[in-house]
Design an enzyme around this catalytic site. Sequence first.
Site, PDB file in Angstrom:
ATOM      1  N   ASP A  37       0.596  -1.368  -0.040  1.00  0.00           N
ATOM      2  CA  ASP A  37      -0.314  -0.052  -0.235  1.00  0.00           C
ATOM      3  C   ASP A  37       0.993   1.147  -0.085  1.00  0.00           C
ATOM      4  O   ASP A  37       1.865   0.918   0.428  1.00  0.00           O
ATOM      5  CB  ASP A  37      -1.204   0.222   1.282  1.00  0.00           C
ATOM      6  CG  ASP A  37      -2.022  -0.972   1.477  1.00  0.00           C
ATOM      7  OD1 ASP A  37      -2.234  -1.057   0.144  1.00  0.00           O
ATOM      8  OD2 ASP A  37      -2.903  -1.213   2.290  1.00  0.00           O
ATOM      9  N   LYS A  59      -2.799   2.689  -2.613  1.00  0.00           N
ATOM     10  CA  LYS A  59      -4.676   3.655  -2.773  1.00  0.00           C
ATOM     11  C   LYS A  59      -4.416   4.933  -1.685  1.00  0.00           C
ATOM     12  O   LYS A  59      -3.955   4.588  -0.309  1.00  0.00           O
ATOM     13  CB  LYS A  59      -5.373   3.047  -1.937  1.00  0.00           C
ATOM     14  CG  LYS A  59      -5.864   2.034  -2.592  1.00  0.00           C
ATOM     15  CD  LYS A  59      -7.325   1.440  -2.316  1.00  0.00           C
ATOM     16  CE  LYS A  59      -7.192   0.220  -1.979  1.00  0.00           C
ATOM     17  NZ  LYS A  59      -8.513  -0.152  -1.221  1.00  0.00           N
ATOM     18  N   MET A 173      -8.983   8.044   8.696  1.00  0.00           N
ATOM     19  CA  MET A 173      -9.523   8.647   7.083  1.00  0.00           C
ATOM     20  C   MET A 173      -9.918  10.276   8.020  1.00  0.00           C
ATOM     21  O   MET A 173     -11.346  10.110   6.905  1.00  0.00           O
ATOM     22  CB  MET A 173      -9.830   7.741   6.176  1.00  0.00           C
ATOM     23  CG  MET A 173      -9.149   6.944   5.851  1.00  0.00           C
ATOM     24  SD  MET A 173      -9.738   5.674   5.138  1.00  0.00           S
ATOM     25  CE  MET A 173      -9.440   4.855   6.238  1.00  0.00           C
TER      26      MET A 173
HETATM   27  N1  SAH Z   1      -5.113  -0.099   8.873  1.00  0.00           N
HETATM   28  C1  SAH Z   1      -4.964   0.869   9.359  1.00  0.00           C
HETATM   29  C2  SAH Z   1      -4.998   2.142   8.880  1.00  0.00           C
HETATM   30  C3  SAH Z   1      -6.004   2.725   6.906  1.00  0.00           C
HETATM   31  S1  SAH Z   1      -7.056   3.490   6.941  1.00  0.00           S
HETATM   32  C4  SAH Z   1      -3.917   1.077  10.250  1.00  0.00           C
HETATM   33  O1  SAH Z   1      -4.459   0.324  11.508  1.00  0.00           O
HETATM   34  O2  SAH Z   1      -3.383   1.884  10.952  1.00  0.00           O
HETATM   35  C5  SAH Z   1      -5.558   4.808   6.465  1.00  0.00           C
HETATM   36  C6  SAH Z   1      -5.553   5.951   7.501  1.00  0.00           C
HETATM   37  O3  SAH Z   1      -4.946   5.477   8.861  1.00  0.00           O
HETATM   38  C7  SAH Z   1      -5.245   7.071   7.646  1.00  0.00           C
HETATM   39  O4  SAH Z   1      -6.240   8.058   6.271  1.00  0.00           O
HETATM   40  C8  SAH Z   1      -4.812   7.777   9.168  1.00  0.00           C
HETATM   41  O5  SAH Z   1      -5.723   8.384   9.225  1.00  0.00           O
HETATM   42  C9  SAH Z   1      -4.352   6.720   9.475  1.00  0.00           C
HETATM   43  N2  SAH Z   1      -2.523   6.459   9.193  1.00  0.00           N
HETATM   44  C10 SAH Z   1      -1.986   5.787   8.645  1.00  0.00           C
HETATM   45  N3  SAH Z   1      -0.756   5.820   8.822  1.00  0.00           N
HETATM   46  C11 SAH Z   1      -0.878   7.300   9.690  1.00  0.00           C
HETATM   47  C12 SAH Z   1       0.332   7.472  10.636  1.00  0.00           C
HETATM   48  N4  SAH Z   1       1.753   6.874  10.304  1.00  0.00           N
HETATM   49  N5  SAH Z   1       0.377   9.036  10.764  1.00  0.00           N
HETATM   50  C13 SAH Z   1      -0.656   8.775  11.334  1.00  0.00           C
HETATM   51  N6  SAH Z   1      -2.233   8.360  11.236  1.00  0.00           N
HETATM   52  C14 SAH Z   1      -2.485   7.351  10.393  1.00  0.00           C
END
Ligand code: SAH
Length: 259
Positions: A37, A59, A173
Amino acid sequence: MIETGEVWLVGAGPGDPDLLTRKAEKLICAASVIFYDALVGPGVLALVPAHVRLVPVGKRAGRHSKDQQTIDALIVEAALAGEKVVRLKGGDPSIFGRAMEELNACRDAGIPVRICPGVTAASAASASLGMSLTLRGLARRLTFVTAHTQRGKVLALDWQALADPEATLAIYMGKSAAAQIAEGLIAAGLPGRTPVALVENASLDGEASFVTRLDLLPLAAKTAVGDGPALLLIGEAIGAAAKAQNKASLQSADFDPQR
Ligand code: SAH
């Protein structure tokens, strides 16, 4: 560790390669192909051995490069061709990661598929802020919620259920929906002064955080952070952390030998 024709959905964590589990690192090194991803950190990708085929299927909001069905089909095809497949996803695969679609696609094709968990963004964000997501007596509930909507659809969350003054909300998100989130929660009774933190690029270079109040969130989401992935944390636990930090910095100022 990983057989030919097998698929692993692997959590890459929030970005910092040191937050990768040992198992995830072993799987990355044992794979023959990795579909990853856009949210997988560059430091994690740097751990991938040169002989492993790396395929971006990223994405990011508004910039879809491959739709979910195409990704499902790519994984299944690779496994049927006898590859050792790793599907590398940001954070934990089971949290807002479309894991079920990929699990089902594999299972429907008779392909063995397993999950390696990862550190989710909410954990990384609270760690950067030096706060606890739950707090005895103040934050008894922790809610993971996504504010992602399908293009053109209104954000329809159960605001009454979310406006719990004794909960911490971790909103994934949520940056572009910040105004709707603030409006929905305040209309459902959560005070406008409820503390909110925006954490961008948690655990990555360029990490930034901003602490504000719920009624000021729409403005902060527009001006205080850039366009990296950002998590919203809402609730009194954030306020308690901010207070403790202010106190700590005041105390260290009191003892500053330079003064
Ligand atoms: N599976 C992932 C989430 C995927 S949805 C998890 O468990 O973290 C994607 C969203 O996750 C982003 O839009 C943001 O809101 C958050 N996100 C992912 N990585 C991030 C990071 N390093 N810092 C802040 N928010 C993050």
